[in-house]
Write a protein that holds these residues in place. Structure first.
Motif, PDB file in Angstrom:
ATOM      1  N   GLU A  25       0.965  -1.421   0.102  1.00 43.91           N
ATOM      2  CA  GLU A  25      -0.078  -0.003  -0.024  1.00 43.91           C
ATOM      3  C   GLU A  25       0.879   1.254   0.189  1.00 43.91           C
ATOM      4  OE1 GLU A  25      -3.267   0.421  -0.466  1.00 43.91           O
ATOM      5  OE2 GLU A  25      -3.304  -1.737  -0.827  1.00 43.91           O
ATOM      6  N   ARG A  26       1.854   1.237   0.679  1.00 42.17           N
ATOM      7  CA  ARG A  26       2.959   2.242   0.756  1.00 42.17           C
ATOM      8  C   ARG A  26       3.577   2.602  -0.593  1.00 42.17           C
ATOM      9  NH1 ARG A  26       3.344   6.869   1.691  1.00 42.17           N
ATOM     10  NH2 ARG A  26       4.907   7.997   2.976  1.00 42.17           N
ATOM     11  N   LEU A  27       3.757   1.646  -1.366  1.00 43.88           N
ATOM     12  CA  LEU A  27       4.382   1.744  -2.497  1.00 43.88           C
ATOM     13  C   LEU A  27       3.540   2.547  -3.520  1.00 43.88           C
ATOM     14  CD1 LEU A  27       6.758   1.568  -4.718  1.00 43.88           C
ATOM     15  CD2 LEU A  27       5.988  -0.762  -5.147  1.00 43.88           C
ATOM     16  N   LYS A  28       1.959   2.069  -3.370  1.00 40.58           N
ATOM     17  CA  LYS A  28       1.263   2.622  -4.434  1.00 40.58           C
ATOM     18  C   LYS A  28       0.946   4.186  -4.083  1.00 40.58           C
ATOM     19  CE  LYS A  28      -1.874  -1.557  -4.509  1.00 40.58           C
ATOM     20  NZ  LYS A  28      -3.130  -2.147  -4.315  1.00 40.58           N
ATOM     21  N   LYS A  29       1.032   4.715  -2.844  1.00 36.40           N
ATOM     22  CA  LYS A  29       0.717   5.912  -2.279  1.00 36.40           C
ATOM     23  C   LYS A  29       2.099   6.650  -2.966  1.00 36.40           C
ATOM     24  CE  LYS A  29      -1.699   6.573   1.665  1.00 36.40           C
ATOM     25  NZ  LYS A  29      -1.644   7.153   3.093  1.00 36.40           N
ATOM     26  N   HIS A  30       3.295   6.203  -2.846  1.00 40.01           N
ATOM     27  CA  HIS A  30       4.684   6.840  -3.429  1.00 40.01           C
ATOM     28  C   HIS A  30       4.148   6.965  -4.848  1.00 40.01           C
ATOM     29  CE1 HIS A  30       7.051   7.244   0.080  1.00 40.01           C
ATOM     30  NE2 HIS A  30       6.862   5.716   0.378  1.00 40.01           N
ATOM     31  N   ASN A  31       3.675   6.206  -5.719  1.00 41.16           N
ATOM     32  CA  ASN A  31       3.524   6.171  -7.036  1.00 41.16           C
ATOM     33  C   ASN A  31       2.269   7.035  -7.506  1.00 41.16           C
ATOM     34  OD1 ASN A  31       5.834   5.192  -8.131  1.00 41.16           O
ATOM     35  ND2 ASN A  31       5.303   3.099  -7.368  1.00 41.16           N
ATOM     36  N   THR A  32       1.491   7.614  -6.420  1.00 45.36           N
ATOM     37  CA  THR A  32       0.343   8.648  -7.036  1.00 45.36           C
ATOM     38  C   THR A  32       0.917   9.977  -7.126  1.00 45.36           C
ATOM     39  OG1 THR A  32       0.055   9.177  -4.622  1.00 45.36           O
ATOM     40  CG2 THR A  32      -1.061   7.157  -5.294  1.00 45.36           C
ATOM     41  N   ASN A  33      -0.067  10.672  -7.996  1.00 49.85           N
ATOM     42  CA  ASN A  33       0.197  12.333  -8.207  1.00 49.85           C
ATOM     43  C   ASN A  33       0.027  13.085  -6.716  1.00 49.85           C
ATOM     44  OD1 ASN A  33       1.303  14.283  -9.519  1.00 49.85           O
ATOM     45  ND2 ASN A  33      -1.039  14.370 -10.746  1.00 49.85           N
ATOM     46  N   HIS A  34       0.906  13.335  -6.075  1.00 51.11           N
ATOM     47  CA  HIS A  34       1.198  14.072  -4.900  1.00 51.11           C
ATOM     48  C   HIS A  34       1.937  15.019  -4.761  1.00 51.11           C
ATOM     49  CE1 HIS A  34       3.489  10.709  -3.535  1.00 51.11           C
ATOM     50  NE2 HIS A  34       3.896  11.593  -2.722  1.00 51.11           N
ATOM     51  N   SER A  35       1.924  15.921  -3.773  1.00 51.35           N
ATOM     52  CA  SER A  35       3.135  17.083  -3.666  1.00 51.35           C
ATOM     53  C   SER A  35       4.202  16.737  -3.042  1.00 51.35           C
ATOM     54  CB  SER A  35       2.261  18.088  -2.986  1.00 51.35           C
ATOM     55  OG  SER A  35       2.158  17.992  -1.794  1.00 51.35           O
ATOM     56  N   GLY A  36       4.410  15.554  -2.250  1.00 53.63           N
ATOM     57  CA  GLY A  36       5.463  15.309  -1.784  1.00 53.63           C
ATOM     58  C   GLY A  36       6.858  15.034  -2.552  1.00 53.63           C
ATOM     59  N   PHE A  37       7.737  14.535  -1.683  1.00 51.73           N
ATOM     60  CA  PHE A  37       9.083  14.056  -2.757  1.00 51.73           C
ATOM     61  C   PHE A  37       8.736  12.979  -3.674  1.00 51.73           C
ATOM     62  CE2 PHE A  37      13.008  11.502  -2.919  1.00 51.73           C
ATOM     63  CZ  PHE A  37      13.950  12.638  -3.382  1.00 51.73           C
ATOM     64  N   THR A  38       8.068  12.108  -3.366  1.00 52.84           N
ATOM     65  CA  THR A  38       7.988  11.217  -4.258  1.00 52.84           C
ATOM     66  C   THR A  38       6.722  11.302  -5.373  1.00 52.84           C
ATOM     67  OG1 THR A  38       6.439   9.825  -2.872  1.00 52.84           O
ATOM     68  CG2 THR A  38       8.933   9.246  -2.946  1.00 52.84           C
ATOM     69  N   GLY A  39       6.053  12.391  -5.246  1.00 53.39           N
ATOM     70  CA  GLY A  39       5.111  12.601  -6.101  1.00 53.39           C
ATOM     71  C   GLY A  39       5.416  12.987  -7.476  1.00 53.39           C
ATOM     72  N   HIS A  40       4.499  12.925  -8.613  1.00 53.52           N
ATOM     73  CA  HIS A  40       4.933  13.543  -9.687  1.00 53.52           C
ATOM     74  C   HIS A  40       5.841  12.483 -10.622  1.00 53.52           C
ATOM     75  CE1 HIS A  40       2.159  16.706  -8.596  1.00 53.52           C
ATOM     76  NE2 HIS A  40       3.059  17.110  -7.850  1.00 53.52           N
ATOM     77  N   THR A  41       6.258  11.461 -10.146  1.00 49.67           N
ATOM     78  CA  THR A  41       7.361  10.479 -10.760  1.00 49.67           C
ATOM     79  C   THR A  41       6.421   9.146 -11.234  1.00 49.67           C
ATOM     80  OG1 THR A  41       8.866  11.333  -9.716  1.00 49.67           O
ATOM     81  CG2 THR A  41       9.500   9.629 -10.637  1.00 49.67           C
ATOM     82  N   GLY A  42       5.929   8.628 -10.388  1.00 52.63           N
ATOM     83  CA  GLY A  42       5.155   7.308 -10.646  1.00 52.63           C
ATOM     84  C   GLY A  42       6.155   6.119 -10.960  1.00 52.63           C
ATOM     85  N   ASP A  43       7.338   6.340 -11.116  1.00 54.95           N
ATOM     86  CA  ASP A  43       8.272   5.240 -11.118  1.00 54.95           C
ATOM     87  C   ASP A  43       8.895   4.557 -10.264  1.00 54.95           C
ATOM     88  OD1 ASP A  43      10.093   6.905 -10.994  1.00 54.95           O
ATOM     89  OD2 ASP A  43      11.573   5.932 -12.542  1.00 54.95           O
ATOM     90  N   TRP A  44       8.523   4.815  -9.151  1.00 52.10           N
ATOM     91  CA  TRP A  44       9.566   4.266  -7.910  1.00 52.10           C
ATOM     92  C   TRP A  44       9.277   2.783  -7.827  1.00 52.10           C
ATOM     93  CZ3 TRP A  44      12.492   7.534  -5.371  1.00 52.10           C
ATOM     94  CH2 TRP A  44      12.159   8.963  -5.641  1.00 52.10           C
ATOM     95  N   GLN A  45      10.412   2.180  -7.392  1.00 56.32           N
ATOM     96  CA  GLN A  45      10.531   0.824  -7.338  1.00 56.32           C
ATOM     97  C   GLN A  45      11.087   0.127  -5.893  1.00 56.32           C
ATOM     98  OE1 GLN A  45      12.315  -1.204 -10.567  1.00 56.32           O
ATOM     99  NE2 GLN A  45      11.316   0.386 -12.070  1.00 56.32           N
ATOM    100  N   VAL A  46      10.654  -0.743  -5.270  1.00 59.46           N
ATOM    101  CA  VAL A  46      11.461  -1.116  -3.995  1.00 59.46           C
ATOM    102  C   VAL A  46      12.540  -2.107  -4.704  1.00 59.46           C
ATOM    103  CG1 VAL A  46      11.081  -2.768  -2.191  1.00 59.46           C
ATOM    104  CG2 VAL A  46       9.155  -1.328  -2.949  1.00 59.46           C
ATOM    105  N   VAL A  47      13.816  -1.377  -4.028  1.00 56.54           N
ATOM    106  CA  VAL A  47      14.865  -1.946  -4.352  1.00 56.54           C
ATOM    107  C   VAL A  47      15.647  -2.531  -3.156  1.00 56.54           C
ATOM    108  CG1 VAL A  47      15.610  -0.585  -6.441  1.00 56.54           C
ATOM    109  CG2 VAL A  47      16.287   0.080  -4.011  1.00 56.54           C
ATOM    110  N   TRP A  48      15.118  -2.568  -1.957  1.00 58.17           N
ATOM    111  CA  TRP A  48      15.727  -2.962  -0.691  1.00 58.17           C
ATOM    112  C   TRP A  48      14.590  -2.901   0.401  1.00 58.17           C
ATOM    113  CZ3 TRP A  48      16.482  -1.043   4.060  1.00 58.17           C
ATOM    114  CH2 TRP A  48      17.470  -1.754   4.859  1.00 58.17           C
ATOM    115  N   THR A  49      14.469  -4.170   1.060  1.00 58.60           N
ATOM    116  CA  THR A  49      13.782  -4.049   2.329  1.00 58.60           C
ATOM    117  C   THR A  49      14.541  -4.618   3.385  1.00 58.60           C
ATOM    118  OG1 THR A  49      12.468  -5.912   1.728  1.00 58.60           O
ATOM    119  CG2 THR A  49      11.538  -4.045   1.117  1.00 58.60           C
ATOM    120  N   GLU A  50      14.148  -4.490   4.559  1.00 61.02           N
ATOM    121  CA  GLU A  50      14.565  -5.063   5.957  1.00 61.02           C
ATOM    122  C   GLU A  50      13.395  -5.117   6.690  1.00 61.02           C
ATOM    123  OE1 GLU A  50      18.070  -4.632   9.139  1.00 61.02           O
ATOM    124  OE2 GLU A  50      18.245  -3.687   7.164  1.00 61.02           O
ATOM    125  N   ASN A  51      13.213  -6.486   7.364  1.00 62.33           N
ATOM    126  CA  ASN A  51      11.834  -6.538   8.199  1.00 62.33           C
ATOM    127  C   ASN A  51      12.304  -6.264   9.937  1.00 62.33           C
ATOM    128  OD1 ASN A  51      10.801  -7.419   5.886  1.00 62.33           O
ATOM    129  ND2 ASN A  51      11.195  -9.768   6.288  1.00 62.33           N
TER     130      ASN A  51
END
Length: 91
Positions: A25-51
Motif C-alpha cells: 500500500e505504501r508503494l502505491k501511495k508513493h506512485n500517486t500524483n501528490h505534492s511530496g518528494f515521491t510525487g509526480h514521478t510514478g516510477d518508484w520501485q522497491v530495491v531493498w527491504t529489511e523486516n
C-alpha cells in the motif's frame, strides 16, 4: 511486522528511504500524483527491504540509513543484499 525500504526512481535518479507496516500500500501511495518528494514521478520501485518486529526498531534503522546522506552507502547496502540473493549489482 514493519519494513524499512529503499525506493529508486529512474526518472529522478534518486533513492527514497522509509518505513511502513504495509509495503504494498505504501508503494502505491508513493506512485500517486501528490505534492511530496515521491510525487509526480510514478516510477518508484522497491530495491531493498529489511523486516523488523517493532515500529521502534524500524524507525531507528530508517533514521540510521537517512543519516548517511550518501547515495554511495545506500548502493553498498543494496548491493550487499543483492549479492547474497542473486549476484545482481546496482551501479
Amino acid at each position: 511486522m514493519f519494513y524499512v525500504y529503499i525506493l529508486y526512481s529512474e526518472v529522478r535518479s534518486k533513492y527514497y528511504v522509509g518505513f511502513t507496516s504495509n509495503l504494498e500500500e505504501r508503494l502505491k501511495k508513493h506512485n500517486t500524483n501528490h505534492s511530496g518528494f515521491t510525487g509526480h514521478t510514478g516510477d518508484w520501485q522497491v530495491v531493498w527491504t529489511e523486516n523488523f518486529e517493532t515500529k521502534f526498531e524500524a524507525l531507528k534503522r530508517e533514521k540510521q540509513i537517512k543519516s548517511w546522506k550518501s547515495k554511495t552507502l545506500i548502493r553498498k547496502l543494496i548491493n550487499a543484499a543483492r549479492s547474497l540473493n542473486s549476484g545482481e549489482e546496482v551501479i
